[in-house]
Design a protein around this motif. Structure first.
Motif, PDB file in Angstrom:
ATOM      1  N   MET A   1     -29.380 -18.096  -7.207  1.00  0.00           N
ATOM      2  CA  MET A   1     -30.743 -18.266  -6.721  1.00  0.00           C
ATOM      3  C   MET A   1     -31.449 -16.911  -6.673  1.00  0.00           C
ATOM      4  SD  MET A   1     -33.198 -20.142  -5.630  1.00  0.00           S
ATOM      5  CE  MET A   1     -32.265 -21.674  -5.574  1.00  0.00           C
ATOM      6  N   LYS A   2     -32.616 -16.837  -7.284  1.00  0.00           N
ATOM      7  CA  LYS A   2     -33.389 -15.598  -7.237  1.00  0.00           C
ATOM      8  C   LYS A   2     -34.202 -15.537  -5.946  1.00  0.00           C
ATOM      9  CE  LYS A   2     -33.879 -14.728 -12.190  1.00  0.00           C
ATOM     10  NZ  LYS A   2     -34.828 -14.511 -13.311  1.00  0.00           N
ATOM     11  N   ILE A   3     -34.083 -14.425  -5.248  1.00  0.00           N
ATOM     12  CA  ILE A   3     -34.809 -14.219  -3.997  1.00  0.00           C
ATOM     13  C   ILE A   3     -35.863 -13.142  -4.217  1.00  0.00           C
ATOM     14  CG2 ILE A   3     -34.643 -13.539  -1.572  1.00  0.00           C
ATOM     15  CD1 ILE A   3     -31.683 -14.460  -1.692  1.00  0.00           C
ATOM     16  N   PHE A   4     -37.130 -13.510  -4.059  1.00  0.00           N
ATOM     17  CA  PHE A   4     -38.237 -12.584  -4.204  1.00  0.00           C
ATOM     18  C   PHE A   4     -38.784 -12.215  -2.834  1.00  0.00           C
ATOM     19  CE2 PHE A   4     -37.940 -14.297  -8.378  1.00  0.00           C
ATOM     20  CZ  PHE A   4     -38.542 -13.400  -9.244  1.00  0.00           C
ATOM     21  N   VAL A   5     -39.447 -11.076  -2.770  1.00  0.00           N
ATOM     22  CA  VAL A   5     -40.142 -10.648  -1.552  1.00  0.00           C
ATOM     23  C   VAL A   5     -41.623 -10.545  -1.876  1.00  0.00           C
ATOM     24  CG1 VAL A   5     -40.419  -8.835   0.177  1.00  0.00           C
ATOM     25  CG2 VAL A   5     -38.134  -9.403  -0.674  1.00  0.00           C
ATOM     26  N   CYS A   6     -42.440 -11.170  -1.052  1.00  0.00           N
ATOM     27  CA  CYS A   6     -43.887 -11.133  -1.240  1.00  0.00           C
ATOM     28  C   CYS A   6     -44.429  -9.738  -0.957  1.00  0.00           C
ATOM     29  CB  CYS A   6     -44.528 -12.148  -0.304  1.00  0.00           C
ATOM     30  SG  CYS A   6     -46.319 -12.057  -0.200  1.00  0.00           S
ATOM     31  N   SER A   7     -45.429  -9.320  -1.728  1.00  0.00           N
ATOM     32  CA  SER A   7     -46.016  -7.996  -1.520  1.00  0.00           C
ATOM     33  C   SER A   7     -46.591  -7.847  -0.116  1.00  0.00           C
ATOM     34  CB  SER A   7     -47.099  -7.720  -2.570  1.00  0.00           C
ATOM     35  OG  SER A   7     -48.074  -8.741  -2.587  1.00  0.00           O
ATOM     36  N   GLY A   8     -46.999  -8.955   0.497  1.00  0.00           N
ATOM     37  CA  GLY A   8     -47.535  -8.891   1.855  1.00  0.00           C
ATOM     38  C   GLY A   8     -46.502  -8.575   2.907  1.00  0.00           C
ATOM     39  N   ALA A   9     -45.220  -8.643   2.544  1.00  0.00           N
ATOM     40  CA  ALA A   9     -44.163  -8.330   3.520  1.00  0.00           C
ATOM     41  C   ALA A   9     -44.085  -6.846   3.827  1.00  0.00           C
ATOM     42  CB  ALA A   9     -42.813  -8.814   3.000  1.00  0.00           C
ATOM     43  N   TYR A  21     -43.192   1.324  -4.838  1.00  0.00           N
ATOM     44  CA  TYR A  21     -42.475   2.420  -4.166  1.00  0.00           C
ATOM     45  C   TYR A  21     -41.556   1.882  -3.074  1.00  0.00           C
ATOM     46  CZ  TYR A  21     -41.611   6.275  -0.956  1.00  0.00           C
ATOM     47  OH  TYR A  21     -41.018   7.178  -0.114  1.00  0.00           O
ATOM     48  N   PHE A  22     -42.102   1.038  -2.177  1.00  0.00           N
ATOM     49  CA  PHE A  22     -41.300   0.562  -1.048  1.00  0.00           C
ATOM     50  C   PHE A  22     -40.210  -0.408  -1.505  1.00  0.00           C
ATOM     51  CE2 PHE A  22     -45.189   1.791   1.377  1.00  0.00           C
ATOM     52  CZ  PHE A  22     -44.585   2.723   2.204  1.00  0.00           C
ATOM     53  N   SER A  23     -40.479  -1.216  -2.509  1.00  0.00           N
ATOM     54  CA  SER A  23     -39.449  -2.125  -2.997  1.00  0.00           C
ATOM     55  C   SER A  23     -38.297  -1.350  -3.633  1.00  0.00           C
ATOM     56  CB  SER A  23     -40.038  -3.125  -3.993  1.00  0.00           C
ATOM     57  OG  SER A  23     -40.550  -2.469  -5.134  1.00  0.00           O
ATOM     58  N   GLN A  24     -38.620  -0.336  -4.406  1.00  0.00           N
ATOM     59  CA  GLN A  24     -37.566   0.479  -5.014  1.00  0.00           C
ATOM     60  C   GLN A  24     -36.769   1.238  -3.957  1.00  0.00           C
ATOM     61  OE1 GLN A  24     -39.651   2.828  -7.959  1.00  0.00           O
ATOM     62  NE2 GLN A  24     -39.519   1.207  -9.503  1.00  0.00           N
ATOM     63  N   LYS A  25     -37.469   1.696  -2.925  1.00  0.00           N
ATOM     64  CA  LYS A  25     -36.790   2.408  -1.839  1.00  0.00           C
ATOM     65  C   LYS A  25     -35.755   1.519  -1.154  1.00  0.00           C
ATOM     66  CE  LYS A  25     -37.843   5.196   2.266  1.00  0.00           C
ATOM     67  NZ  LYS A  25     -38.941   5.680   3.163  1.00  0.00           N
ATOM     68  N   LEU A  26     -36.065   0.209  -1.063  1.00  0.00           N
ATOM     69  CA  LEU A  26     -35.162  -0.737  -0.421  1.00  0.00           C
ATOM     70  C   LEU A  26     -34.245  -1.435  -1.425  1.00  0.00           C
ATOM     71  CD1 LEU A  26     -37.595  -2.424   2.151  1.00  0.00           C
ATOM     72  CD2 LEU A  26     -35.889  -0.641   2.587  1.00  0.00           C
ATOM     73  N   LYS A  27     -34.330  -0.999  -2.710  1.00  0.00           N
ATOM     74  CA  LYS A  27     -33.506  -1.582  -3.778  1.00  0.00           C
ATOM     75  C   LYS A  27     -33.785  -3.077  -3.956  1.00  0.00           C
ATOM     76  CE  LYS A  27     -29.730   1.796  -3.573  1.00  0.00           C
ATOM     77  NZ  LYS A  27     -30.470   2.790  -2.765  1.00  0.00           N
ATOM     78  N   ILE A  28     -35.047  -3.446  -3.809  1.00  0.00           N
ATOM     79  CA  ILE A  28     -35.487  -4.827  -4.021  1.00  0.00           C
ATOM     80  C   ILE A  28     -36.080  -4.925  -5.422  1.00  0.00           C
ATOM     81  CG2 ILE A  28     -37.131  -6.605  -3.293  1.00  0.00           C
ATOM     82  CD1 ILE A  28     -36.898  -5.400  -0.445  1.00  0.00           C
ATOM     83  N   SER A 275     -41.219  -4.601   8.957  1.00  0.00           N
ATOM     84  CA  SER A 275     -40.598  -3.285   8.802  1.00  0.00           C
ATOM     85  C   SER A 275     -39.534  -3.380   7.719  1.00  0.00           C
ATOM     86  CB  SER A 275     -39.966  -2.847  10.121  1.00  0.00           C
ATOM     87  OG  SER A 275     -38.855  -3.681  10.436  1.00  0.00           O
ATOM     88  N   SER A 276     -39.045  -2.240   7.268  1.00  0.00           N
ATOM     89  CA  SER A 276     -37.987  -2.235   6.261  1.00  0.00           C
ATOM     90  C   SER A 276     -36.755  -2.983   6.757  1.00  0.00           C
ATOM     91  CB  SER A 276     -37.611  -0.793   5.896  1.00  0.00           C
ATOM     92  OG  SER A 276     -38.698  -0.130   5.299  1.00  0.00           O
ATOM     93  N   GLU A 277     -36.422  -2.772   8.020  1.00  0.00           N
ATOM     94  CA  GLU A 277     -35.249  -3.434   8.598  1.00  0.00           C
ATOM     95  C   GLU A 277     -35.434  -4.944   8.640  1.00  0.00           C
ATOM     96  OE1 GLU A 277     -36.843  -0.857   9.893  1.00  0.00           O
ATOM     97  OE2 GLU A 277     -35.353   0.737   9.600  1.00  0.00           O
ATOM     98  N   GLU A 278     -36.645  -5.378   8.963  1.00  0.00           N
ATOM     99  CA  GLU A 278     -36.913  -6.817   9.028  1.00  0.00           C
ATOM    100  C   GLU A 278     -36.856  -7.454   7.643  1.00  0.00           C
ATOM    101  OE1 GLU A 278     -39.833  -7.260  12.913  1.00  0.00           O
ATOM    102  OE2 GLU A 278     -40.659  -6.430  11.051  1.00  0.00           O
ATOM    103  N   ILE A 279     -37.375  -6.768   6.647  1.00  0.00           N
ATOM    104  CA  ILE A 279     -37.301  -7.298   5.280  1.00  0.00           C
ATOM    105  C   ILE A 279     -35.848  -7.487   4.856  1.00  0.00           C
ATOM    106  CG2 ILE A 279     -37.727  -6.762   2.844  1.00  0.00           C
ATOM    107  CD1 ILE A 279     -40.307  -5.381   3.715  1.00  0.00           C
TER     108      ILE A 279
END
Length: 294
Positions: A1-9, A21-28, A275-279
């Protein structure tokens, strides 16, 4: 299953560059672009250069210079033309950046102003003063989705349609709420009439929770009714009265209705301003559910 994160997160992301930038920082690696972000040539180049990332494009992305209401059921011909053109441009962008899906909200039975969105009182007033013809609106919406589906097919892009949300304040005896595809049977009838193989349902479970409270149906029955059409899911939670795009827990009501549904290709974490932790925590909860289902 592919899990995406919305840009609004991403609470600190105001641009496409920020999201990357933030997605790469979190390895998303899987991102849904939405939230009214603009996308100029420089932003598009960043998307093209992000070879390790996968993108989905949702609804009002890329945001136009002059705000308008994206409404594929608009009764005003100019509003409808503008909405169709936005979708065509989004589909073209999908093709350029290698995104296989463009998703769009279900339509509204009357033409509305941007200030009406997110304001139940203004929306209810708009419905009172309008002659709402839901049958005609559904016909316009079906024809519009057919048009963008056929255009998407020429570029290898599928279309997903998202269920609408009906807030409690919008419901008033004697007046139509004007929001298409908010109930399960209506959605089933929409897909039966549509007759396009490259169109599926993006079910927003936050919308289902609020709408079921507003117009009194069982969310479990809704999910069972639309099950054959679901290809993607927007994940968030709320108090049942407002679509607040809040965080979800590992015992949220919707898990048992999506786990094991083989038509679902991806899910999107659509909780906002985290926050990064919440994501990372939301991703962990989601991964655990799908891992346990294997």
């Amino acid at each position: 299953m592919k899990i995406f994160v919305c840009s609004g997160a991403f609470s600190k992301a105001a641009t496409v560059a920020d999201v990357i930038y933030f997605s790469q920082k979190l390895k998303i690696k899987n991102i849904e672009l939405s939230s009214g972000l603009r996308c100029d040539l420089e932003s598009e180049k960043l998307l093209l250069d992000s070879k390790d990332s996968n993108f989905l494009i949702h609804n009002y992305f890329p945001a136009p210079d002059v705000p308008f209401v994206l409404n594929l059921a608009a009764e005003n011909i100019e509003d409808l033309k503008q909405s169709l053109e936005h979708c065509r441009r989004a589909i073209e962008l999908c093709a350029r950046i290698g995104s296989p899906i463009f998703s769009v909200h279900s339509g509204f039975a009357v033409s509305v102003h941007p200030s009406d969105l997110g304001s139940p009182d203004r929306w209810r007033a708009r419905m009172r003063e309008s002659e709402v013809d839901m049958t005609a609106a559904r016909t316009r919406f079906i024809e519009s989705v057919r048009q963008i589906a056929d255009y998407g097919a020429t570029l290898g892009v599928d279309i997903l349609v998202e269920n609408n949300v009906v807030a409690p304040e919008v419901v008033e005896a004697g007046y139509e709420h004007g929001l298409l595809n908010s109930e399960g049977e209506e959605i089933a009838e929409f897909f039966s009439a549509l007759d396009r193989q490259n169109v599926g349902l993006l079910v927003d479970v936050g919308h289902v929770k609020v709408t079921s409270s507003s117009i009194k149906f069982q969310p479990e029955i809704f999910m069972e009714t639309v099950k054959p059409f679901i290809r993607g899911v927007h994940l968030s939670d709320n108090d049942g009265r407002s679509d607040s795009n809040g965080k979800f827990s590992d015992d949220a009501w919707f898990w048992r209705h999506i786990i094991g549904n083989e038509t679902i290709e991806f899910v999107v974490i659509e909780a906002y301003r985290l926050s990064s932790e919440e994501i990372l925590s939301q991703i962990e909860i989601t991964e655990a559910w799908f891992k346990n289902a294997d």
